[in-house]
Design an enzyme around this catalytic site. Structure first.
Site, PDB file in Angstrom:
ATOM      1  N   GLU A 140       0.872  -1.177   0.000  1.00 43.78           N
ATOM      2  CA  GLU A 140       0.000   0.000   0.000  1.00 43.78           C
ATOM      3  C   GLU A 140       0.906   1.223   0.000  1.00 43.78           C
ATOM      4  O   GLU A 140       1.486   1.572   1.026  1.00 43.78           O
ATOM      5  CB  GLU A 140      -0.909  -0.015   1.231  1.00 43.78           C
ATOM      6  CG  GLU A 140      -1.847  -1.205   1.295  1.00 43.78           C
ATOM      7  CD  GLU A 140      -2.869  -1.209   0.168  1.00 43.78           C
ATOM      8  OE1 GLU A 140      -3.060  -0.153  -0.470  1.00 43.78           O
ATOM      9  OE2 GLU A 140      -3.476  -2.266  -0.075  1.00 43.78           O
ATOM     10  N   CYS A 174      -2.127   9.428   2.806  1.00 41.95           N
ATOM     11  CA  CYS A 174      -1.698   8.871   1.520  1.00 41.95           C
ATOM     12  C   CYS A 174      -2.726   9.053   0.419  1.00 41.95           C
ATOM     13  O   CYS A 174      -2.380   9.065  -0.760  1.00 41.95           O
ATOM     14  CB  CYS A 174      -1.353   7.387   1.675  1.00 41.95           C
ATOM     15  SG  CYS A 174      -2.690   6.378   2.332  1.00 41.95           S
TER      16      CYS A 174
END
Length: 475
Positions: free
Chosen positions: A220, A254
């Site tokens: 990720e 993010c």
């Protein structure tokens, strides 16, 4: 974690820990529904009874407001646990699937089994949620796990060690604290799955280390996530939601909008609405706001300060720009007159700086975004269904929203993950369970009918029969 030592260092205590978890797993302790559900219940109660400690640790590490800590970390973890407990029996069940007539008489089933021992490497920006969300998947899948929190968010790392050590035997779940040397030593061991959340640069190193053992990985990562504001957008709602998504957690998210593309006909009006909402959220002086987070470390502050200084030199700062290294404070900053050569557009910002570019034709935006590195998220604000569909069809990204930012992470039924440079693999809900699960395919063949057509010696009539069976025609 900025870099990993490429040496083949291992540590005896880590080897022993891994071997102990392998023995625990091999003994079958984690296999039953009852065991998995009980461990998730333990974790749920642990979070509920330590909510204040968790919020305090997040405040110490990131200056995170209590409401942000609750909504984006604590509540997210609790929601994931409850969703897993509610659906775990269904997820674990073997599934019967159809069997080709060619294989008659037989039945086909898929059995879901835990992969074994997992390594979860968590980042510093959401250090509680991004540590425990993958761990929930590992526990639900019936795996043992070693969790490596980020050393940058040291207070949360210490609390995770304290809490998980009190709740679980180390043979099942444990926490390893430390920095790059400890992470390197762990990566040099053979795990059955590695789940890493962090930067693209370190993700490459993790993938290379995993490749030495052919270990499956979930990565990720990040990237420059765009947000597009079309001329027909509800500017008030769009401005409020973009400011919220960009500047919560001090911009250290993010999936936050990393830059904006705004239709040139409404650009000045939209900038005005964003300025309004910045002041509405954080006051005239955000440095005094208890609702605005801080940069996690001085090294990250220095990187952002360099971007600000270069942007100020090009007269791009529209609002904000103030900063104070001693308190790791950077004001929420909006940049205008930005283009792809601007300092803020060279890498993911990961801080409270928002570049704004303008466009005249939406097709040009879609064409440009189709040629850039695939981001973890993307957003568009428009009421035009045709434009919405084209955005989904033409722009590659991990996941995103129409007329909102960030909130797609809140749905356990939406897989969360990247594509290309923003990572691979996904989790949340059942996808978290599947990330740590092997789907074993089993065909059960009846012994009552055993046609000789598949066995040697091969004859012309057998070939004709097989062509009829497979292709639907004789000869």
């Amino acid at each position: 974690m900025s870099a990993l030592d490429p040496s083949r260092e291992t540590r005896p205590q880590f080897v022993a820990l891994l071997e102990a978890q392998r023995r625990f797993f091999a003994a079958g302790h984690t296999r039953s529904l009852k065991f998995r559900d009980r461990q998730l219940e333990f974790l749920e109660n642990l979070v509920l009874s330590n909510e204040r400690k968790i919020s305090e640790a997040l405040r110490d590490d990131l200056g995170k407001p209590e409401q942000e800590s609750f909504v984006t970390e604590i509540a997210m973890v609790l929601s994931e646990i409850r969703h897993a407990r509610k659906n775990l029996k269904k997820w674990m069940a073997a599934r019967r699937v159809s069997t080709s007539l060619v294989l008659f008489p037989a039945t086909s089933r898929i059995y879901r089994e835990p992969v074994g021992v997992a390594l979860v490497i968590a980042p510093w920006n959401y250090p509680f949620m991004l540590a425990l969300s993958p761990l929930i998947g590992a526990i639900a899948a019936g795996c043992c796990a070693i969790l490596k929190p980020s050393e940058v968010s040291s207070k949360t790392s210490k609390l995770l060690h304290e809490l998980l050590t009190s709740a679980f035997p180390p043979d099942f779940v444990t926490v390893v604290e430390g920095g790059v040397p400890e992470t390197t030593a762990l990566l040099n061991l053979r795990f059955d799955h590695i789940f890493f959340t962090g930067s693209t640069a370190v993700g490459r190193i993790v993938a290379l280390a995993a490749a030495n053992h052919l270990t499956p990985t979930t990565l990720e990562l990040g990237g420059k996530s765009p947000a597009i504001v079309c001329a027909d957008a509800d500017l008030e709602v769009a401005a409020r939601r973009i400011v919220w998504g960009r500047f919560m957690n001090g911009g250290q998210t993010c999936v936050a909008p990393d830059y904006l593309y705004v239709n040139e006909t409404i650009a000045e009006k939209f900038l005005s609405r964003m300025r309004h909402h910045l002041q509405e959220f954080y006051g005239k002086n955000p440095a005094l706001s208890c609702d605005y987070a801080r940069i996690v470390s001085h090294s990250h502050f220095d990187r952002l300060e360099r971007i600000l200084e270069k942007s100020a030199a090009k007269s791009e700062v529209d609002i904000g720009g103030a900063h104070d290294r001693s308190s790791k404070y950077i004001a929420p900053t909006i940049l205008k007159n930005v283009d792809w050569t601007s300092p803020s557009m060279q890498d993911e910002i990961f801080g409270p700086i928002l570049p704004v570019m303008t466009y005249s034709r939406i097709d040009d935006v879609f064409t440009k975004l189709a040629t850039t590195e695939k981001p973890l998220a993307a957003y568009i604000f428009t009421e035009n269904k045709f434009v919405q569909d084209k955005f989904i069809e033409l722009v590659p990204f991990g996941g995103g929203c129409i007329n909102d930012t960030v909130s797609h992470l809140g749905s356990a039924n939406l897989p969360f993950g990247g594509v290309g440079g923003s990572g691979y693999g996904s989790y949340h809900g059942e996808k978290s369970f599947l990330a740590f699960t092997h789907e074993k395919s089993v065909l059960k063949k009846s012994r009552r009918l055993d046609l000789s057509v598949r066995y040697p010696p091969y004859k012309p009539w057998k070939m004709k029969f097989l062509r009829l069976l497979f292709l639907g025609r004789w000869g």
